[in-house]
Design an enzyme around this catalytic site. Sequence first.
Site, mmCIF file in Angstrom:
data_model
loop_
_atom_site.group_PDB
_atom_site.id
_atom_site.type_symbol
_atom_site.label_atom_id
_atom_site.label_comp_id
_atom_site.label_asym_id
_atom_site.label_seq_id
_atom_site.Cartn_x
_atom_site.Cartn_y
_atom_site.Cartn_z
ATOM 1 C CD GLU A 109 -1.281 -2.198 1.917
ATOM 2 O OE1 GLU A 109 -0.277 -2.509 2.040
ATOM 3 O OE2 GLU A 109 -2.196 -3.293 2.067
ATOM 4 C CD GLU A 155 20.548 -5.529 -2.329
ATOM 5 O OE1 GLU A 155 21.609 -4.949 -2.656
ATOM 6 O OE2 GLU A 155 20.760 -6.890 -2.003
ATOM 7 C CG ASN A 159 2.671 -4.940 -8.208
ATOM 8 O OD1 ASN A 159 2.286 -5.243 -9.349
ATOM 9 N ND2 ASN A 159 3.315 -3.650 -7.961
ATOM 10 N N PRO A 160 2.400 -8.199 -9.613
ATOM 11 C CG PRO A 160 0.682 -8.970 -11.308
ATOM 12 C CD PRO A 160 0.909 -8.393 -10.054
ATOM 13 C CD GLU A 212 7.053 -4.276 -6.879
ATOM 14 O OE1 GLU A 212 6.902 -3.267 -6.124
ATOM 15 O OE2 GLU A 212 7.317 -5.464 -6.627
#
Length: 434
Positions: free
Chosen positions: A70, A320, A344-345, A347
């Site tokens: 979030e 990283e 989260n895909p 990224e």
Amino acid sequence: MSDGLPGATPLLRIYRGATRGLAPIAGFLAMRKLARHGVSPTRQRERMGHASLPRPDGTLVWLHGASVGESLSAVTLVSRMAAALPDAEFLITSGTATSAKLVEQRLPSRTRHQFAALDAPGPVRRFLKHWRPTAAIFVESELWPVTLRDTRKTGAKLALVNARLSTKSVESWSKYPETARSVMDLFSVLLTQNSEMATHLRKMGAAPDRIRPGSNLKAFSAPLPIDGAALAQIRQQLAERPVWVASSTHRGEEEVVLQAHRHLLNPRPDLCLVLAPRHPERGDEVSRLVHDAGLSMSRRSHNESSEHGVQVYLADTLGELGIWYALSPIVFLGGSLQPIGGHNPFEVARANAAVISGPGVQNFAETFDALKVSGGAIEVSDAPSLAAAVDRWLTDASSLEQARAACSTLAARQDSALDGVVETLCRALELNDG
């Protein structure tokens, strides 16, 4: 005693009184938790509403996200809002040490971070007296009644973005319709991820004319930061070896990943797995799993080299992921083989990599559906299917390139949608660049 806002229900007044009494204990526990993560005493006191930074002059837009996902969504939103509001300043709050560290690594200009004040009258009063936000934006499911009501009482307008409430949460709120409606009425605008969530908000009493269709803010995530020197060093150590990545894994998933990797090593003894657990503090635990699987390993947190053919490189550090996604275009994204809801895909997609996931991705259902239809993602259920998916993309370069292109295309489509979100927020919150 009423808190002075019209619509305060008996239940809200009881909650307010209870939080006032419990604030000292809750504050002690919250600060002790931050202390365990090395947060300074000065910053720990932010949880009790004591600011550690001065308030900037002029318009201040406050965004709050509870945890990592979030708060990083808030960073993305600030980055775009700052362009639309060149004279505004921004404040991001979150509740965890991990989220604070990641936010501070990516802070846009004219932005600062603080830990969120506890949802109790004293801490909230001190926070608002110092920061005096012009408008406040809450990300996803943060419905803290004292914070929301007292912020609205100052005259600041409120928005809920990326609204995501579980069915269980909606059912709980719906048992107290008057209270739910009172909380919903505090928001000037509510941006939902999908039509199902819009239905949930209406069920909770939100005015239909304040509900707007939105998008998943995590779809707009900026490219992950990359330490170029560290990336070059690790690439040199790997010496052109094939690599795949398993990131954001949770307890119960590493065993599946390691079993798949052992299978993949049979035809490819030089293959390296970069294993990046969601919570780096589990490094020792994951290290034992690697040892028990009979695999050689080096650890990033111990500054150990990935040379000499190590089979697993344990990336047990924070912030990283950009390095690991740059090392390999094949990424298994965790939180999907266990009942977590997925991660989260976007990224991964913005790193020009292709995605493999388990079936449990309900937090990003629309995104994964689109990725799977376009060929940018493969769904697996166990070690054999995971090994087969990795093997397919290691073997078929053309298929991998098509998957990467599909991911990149989907990620690129989000930019115009984010402009629409910013425009809606600025209009509803009556923000301008003057």
